[in-house]
Design a protein around this motif. Sequence first.
Motif, PDB file in Angstrom:
ATOM      1  N   GLU A 168       0.845  -1.200   0.000  1.00 48.82           N
ATOM      2  CA  GLU A 168       0.000   0.000   0.000  1.00 48.82           C
ATOM      3  C   GLU A 168       0.878   1.247   0.000  1.00 48.82           C
ATOM      4  OE1 GLU A 168      -3.992   1.602   2.263  1.00 48.82           O
ATOM      5  OE2 GLU A 168      -2.572   0.412   3.432  1.00 48.82           O
ATOM      6  N   LYS A 170       0.779   5.182   0.636  1.00 52.39           N
ATOM      7  CA  LYS A 170       0.015   6.345   1.097  1.00 52.39           C
ATOM      8  C   LYS A 170       0.991   7.358   1.661  1.00 52.39           C
ATOM      9  CE  LYS A 170      -1.365   3.821   5.279  1.00 52.39           C
ATOM     10  NZ  LYS A 170      -2.473   3.370   6.102  1.00 52.39           N
ATOM     11  N   GLU A 171       0.741   8.607   1.314  1.00 47.11           N
ATOM     12  CA  GLU A 171       1.588   9.731   1.759  1.00 47.11           C
ATOM     13  C   GLU A 171       3.060   9.484   1.432  1.00 47.11           C
ATOM     14  OE1 GLU A 171       0.618  10.168   5.867  1.00 47.11           O
ATOM     15  OE2 GLU A 171      -1.500  10.516   5.437  1.00 47.11           O
ATOM     16  N   GLY A 172       3.314   8.948   0.236  1.00 55.08           N
ATOM     17  CA  GLY A 172       4.685   8.774  -0.242  1.00 55.08           C
ATOM     18  C   GLY A 172       5.442   7.629   0.388  1.00 55.08           C
ATOM     19  N   GLU A 173       4.775   6.833   1.247  1.00 59.70           N
ATOM     20  CA  GLU A 173       5.438   5.716   1.926  1.00 59.70           C
ATOM     21  C   GLU A 173       4.814   4.403   1.471  1.00 59.70           C
ATOM     22  OE1 GLU A 173       7.179   5.365   6.298  1.00 59.70           O
ATOM     23  OE2 GLU A 173       5.005   5.193   6.314  1.00 59.70           O
ATOM     24  N   LYS A 188       8.262  -0.970   6.017  1.00 59.64           N
ATOM     25  CA  LYS A 188       8.001   0.333   5.396  1.00 59.64           C
ATOM     26  C   LYS A 188       9.230   0.779   4.614  1.00 59.64           C
ATOM     27  CE  LYS A 188       5.084   1.896   9.218  1.00 59.64           C
ATOM     28  NZ  LYS A 188       5.000   2.823  10.347  1.00 59.64           N
ATOM     29  N   SER A 190      10.489   4.210   1.715  1.00 56.56           N
ATOM     30  CA  SER A 190      10.098   5.454   1.029  1.00 56.56           C
ATOM     31  C   SER A 190      10.738   5.486  -0.351  1.00 56.56           C
ATOM     32  CB  SER A 190      10.543   6.671   1.846  1.00 56.56           C
ATOM     33  OG  SER A 190       9.937   6.645   3.111  1.00 56.56           O
ATOM     34  N   GLU A 196       1.608   9.346  -8.504  1.00 51.57           N
ATOM     35  CA  GLU A 196       0.849  10.432  -7.881  1.00 51.57           C
ATOM     36  C   GLU A 196      -0.323   9.884  -7.076  1.00 51.57           C
ATOM     37  OE1 GLU A 196      -0.266  13.267 -10.859  1.00 51.57           O
ATOM     38  OE2 GLU A 196       1.811  13.542 -11.511  1.00 51.57           O
ATOM     39  N   GLN A 197      -0.953   8.833  -7.605  1.00 54.49           N
ATOM     40  CA  GLN A 197      -2.131   8.274  -6.929  1.00 54.49           C
ATOM     41  C   GLN A 197      -1.709   7.209  -5.915  1.00 54.49           C
ATOM     42  OE1 GLN A 197      -5.358   9.208  -7.422  1.00 54.49           O
ATOM     43  NE2 GLN A 197      -4.526  10.813  -8.731  1.00 54.49           N
ATOM     44  N   PRO A 198      -2.315   7.221  -4.711  1.00 55.64           N
ATOM     45  CA  PRO A 198      -2.045   6.113  -3.786  1.00 55.64           C
ATOM     46  C   PRO A 198      -2.617   4.818  -4.362  1.00 55.64           C
ATOM     47  CG  PRO A 198      -3.753   7.568  -2.912  1.00 55.64           C
ATOM     48  CD  PRO A 198      -3.252   8.208  -4.164  1.00 55.64           C
TER      49      PRO A 198
END
Length: 378
Positions: A168, A170-173, A188, A190, A196-198
Amino acid sequence: MKFEIMRDKLLEGLSDVMKAISQKVTIPILTGIKIEVTEKGLTMTGSDSDITICTSIPVEQDGEQIIQVMESGMIVLQAKFFSEIIRKLPTNEVVIEVTEGMHTHIRSGKSEFHLIGSDPYEYPVLPEVSDEHRMSLPSDLIKSVIRETVFAVSQHETRPILTGVHWELKEGELVCVATDSHRLASRKTSPEQVPEQPFSIVIPGKSLQELNKILPDTQEPVEIIFADQQVLFKTRNVLFYSRLLEGNYPDTSRLIPSEYKTSVTVNGKQLLQAIDRASLLAREDRNNIVRFSAEGGKTLEVSSNSPEVGKVEELIEAQEVTGEELKISFSAKYMMDALKAIDGQNIEVHFTGTMRPFILKATDNDSILQLILPVRTY
């Protein structure tokens, strides 16, 4: 079709493609490898419907000629026989020629084999993957992410979604999670370049295990491209397609405790070895249970007891123990898998009671988190 190729290069490509071949397929042509030759080089494709692997070998590499193409074309050959033949050929120069009626001649030194091929136009086309969602990660990082999560997927088909790893963004992670409902592994990272889209996808654990065997242990970038039902991992000479699992992955974030009653900091390698020794006697027992206690001071006890075999107790010095005294039991295998994923660093183990899930993580790194459900014995 007619071409000459270096046998060692052909074998390298074949070893990757063969990882997608299964004898248990519903479409008979998938027991074969599709071979296509153009003036640019050779492409081989293998598939079992769930994963598809496509490798390409260029005509020339690093100034060395690998393939000499006399006539372009394509054919599907039985994977099992073709790979065995190539592996056992006497010289490094191989000539492959397809004549009328899909008769295929393989020559090397004084050996010559004749195989009957299948119509390449009956072979399924590669899945369509658009470029909408794409990102790039170094190959060695993807291998680490797989190694640190895939062992925790469920081996039972009763809940198919749990046989995969949830990726997943989300928020660049990028958060990768696997669980079989008795334990959970989370990693996790980065990525430098993110869509651009999660997104939220579930990749079958078996696909990731095969991908792990193919990717090199280097920082070579791997492009990852997502579509509705497929994900594509793309390196310089390999395309690895996997179908995605359908359904909603459970929300695992609520399983992770936010406050703890007992916390232990200990050397992960020492703890792993102690649990390994304790499990020697526990293995005879159906559940392979090991007991762990922290009862004041910095001394931890790891023990197991098997009525028919005997018992073992071992003391370990922790670096720090805070909070309440604790006695807890858990699966030795689950604990050892989790400790191997964190890989010998100093670890923190946080407990919230005898029958509540506990978590493990490295003391200086929050990117890997392991969660295990204890077993009731006390």
